[in-house]
Design an enzyme around this catalytic site. Structure first.
Site, PDB file in Angstrom:
ATOM      1  N   ASN A  71       0.721  -1.309  -0.131  1.00  0.00           N
ATOM      2  CA  ASN A  71       0.021  -0.169  -0.166  1.00  0.00           C
ATOM      3  C   ASN A  71       1.163   1.380  -0.061  1.00  0.00           C
ATOM      4  OD1 ASN A  71      -2.491   2.030   0.047  1.00  0.00           O
ATOM      5  ND2 ASN A  71      -3.029   1.351   2.367  1.00  0.00           N
ATOM      6  N   HIS A 108     -12.934   2.837  -0.096  1.00  0.00           N
ATOM      7  CA  HIS A 108     -12.611   1.874   0.922  1.00  0.00           C
ATOM      8  C   HIS A 108     -13.665   0.449   0.788  1.00  0.00           C
ATOM      9  CE1 HIS A 108     -12.956   5.187   4.068  1.00  0.00           C
ATOM     10  NE2 HIS A 108     -11.359   5.172   4.092  1.00  0.00           N
ATOM     11  N   GLU A 130      -8.363  -5.313   4.964  1.00  0.00           N
ATOM     12  CA  GLU A 130      -7.799  -5.216   3.920  1.00  0.00           C
ATOM     13  C   GLU A 130      -6.964  -5.376   3.137  1.00  0.00           C
ATOM     14  OE1 GLU A 130      -8.433  -0.984   5.333  1.00  0.00           O
ATOM     15  OE2 GLU A 130      -8.948  -0.731   3.076  1.00  0.00           O
TER      16      GLU A 130
END
Ligand code: AMP
Length: 400
Positions: free
Chosen positions: A7, A180, A386
């Site tokens: 990320n 999200h 996630e």
């Protein structure tokens, strides 16, 4: 399969190495202050001590190299060599209308993500830096892009269009996208499993409340509405973002304050939200403490936030003609019992019957059913994951 999940932000890079078959995180950490001096790598092999290395990282390639060195280090590493990493999954913020699913990364895809940077100028270029760095260092390893917007691509036009001339959408891609998505997908799936109902019949409202916050209406396992829009500024007031406002106030404030576009953007993105209202902090821990100590504006900021959460829960129950489960997740949703309680009180008319004692005492980091056994609507606290979604999608696509 061992999947490296990346990320990448403009000056930071979070990573996790995940063993997909076991659904197990092997190691994780973060590179901070990339390219701005004072860089630091934090590395945590799960079940062992955490390490910190201060060493300059001029760019994301330096950062990835340090991460791989740590992962394959003879003493503190968790793999014997880089070759044990089967694939890399990258979080990409904006996939526009083009991507409703995760995809294998190719040169063409990189160009497409780059084109979408107009819609996410802060995020997509940073995500691309992570992708390019990994491809430079690990050219043989398959890579997958997992988009934050993808889950919401099931929203219908009457939901995603703004009341602007249709050409704004047709010519400039102006519409609501939502963000999200990976988190809303993960926690809604977990809630649906717990409900034990046929997926097509389920109606779930997922509240991802963190520094950035959004709520989604998930009907039959698909996102049918969400609070964020063209950008992650719309919807709930957040740590420092204003959320929904009258659009006319933008030009009004620009004239009144003599703001240019950048200053107005900064005002709404960095100076607003619960931080701007309270004048105390964007962090709900500080706000709860300040409110408990009698700070009226800190209390007002929390009250405002909870009111808006409740308002959207009501709106989405109406949009789906009912609700079977409400889920709280992310930093605030998983930890802040005050926010959960204030957002849920008064929803009894919907069939929500919460065990507020359990809400006070429930352990962190575990999935908890907060509603009483007879409650018509279930309320769950579900820690989001996630990275696991990214790892699973990556394994599925890279394994083919
Ligand atoms: P996230 O963006 O999901 O990482 O959430 C970060 C935010 O969660 C922080 O800015 C805090 O506002 C909030 N948070 C984290 N831990 C707690 C806690 N123990 N109590 C209340 N809020 C918390």
């Amino acid at each position: 399969m061992k999947i490296l999940v990346i990320n990448a932000g403009s000056s930071s890079l979070k990573y996790q190495l995940i063993n997909v078959e076991q659904s197990e995180v092997v190691a994780k950490g973060i590179c901070e202050r990339i390219g701005i001096g004072g860089s630091k790598l934090t590395y945590k092999p799960i079940g062992r001590d955490k390490y910190e290395f201060s060493q300059e990282m001029n760019d994301h390639t330096d950062a990835i190299r340090m991460v791989l060195d740590a992962l394959a280090d003879a003493k503190i590493g968790v793999v014997s060599s880089m070759k044990e990493i089967d694939a890399v999954g990258h979080r990409v913020v904006h996939g526009g209308e083009r991507f409703s699913k995760s995809v294998l990364i190719t040169e063409e895809l990189i160009e497409e993500i780059d084109k979408l940077s107009v819609l996410a100028p802060l995020h997509n270029p940073a995500n691309l830096m992570g992708i390019r760095a990994c491809r430079a260092i690990m050219p043989e390893v398959p890579m997958v892009a997992v988009f934050d917007t993808a889950f919401h691509q099931t929203m219908s036009p009457e939901v995603f269009l703004y009341g602007l001339p249709y050409e704004a959408y047709a010519d400039f891609m102006i519409r609501r996208y939502g963000f999200h998505g990976t988190s809303h997908l993960y926690v809604s799936r977990r809630a649906i499993e717990k409900l034990g109902m046929p997926v097509e019949q389920t109606k779930v409202i997922t509240c991802h409340l963190g520094n950035g916050s959004s709520i989604a209406a998930v009907k039959g396992g698909k996102s049918v509405d969400t609070t964020m829009g063209l950008t992650p500024l719309e919807g709930l007031p957040m740590g420092t973002r204003c959320g929904d406002i009258d659009p006319a106030l933008v030009t009004y404030m620009m004239r009144r304050m003599n703001f240019d576009c950048e200053q107005m953007d900064e005002y709404m993105n960095k100076k607003s939200g619960v931080f701007g209202i309270s004048g105390v902090s964007s962090d709900f821990r500080d706000l709860d403490d300040a409110a408990a100590a009698g700070n009226a504006r800190a209390k007002l900021a929390v009250d405002m936030f909870c009111y808006r959460v409740k308002k959207y829960i009501g709106a989405y129950a109406a949009a789906m003609s009912g609700v079977d489960a409400i889920v709280f997740t992310a930093g605030v949703g998983e930890n802040d019992r005050v926010v959960r309680e204030r957002s849920l009180r008064g929803l009894e008319y919907l069939g929500v019957d919460v065990d507020f004692e359990l809400n006070e005492t429930c352990p962190r980091g575990a999935e908890v059913e907060l509603s009483k056994p007879g409650s018509k609507v279930k309320v769950y606290m579900i820690p989001t994951d996630e990275e696991m979604v990214i790892a699973r999608d990556t394994a599925a696509l890279a394994g083919k």
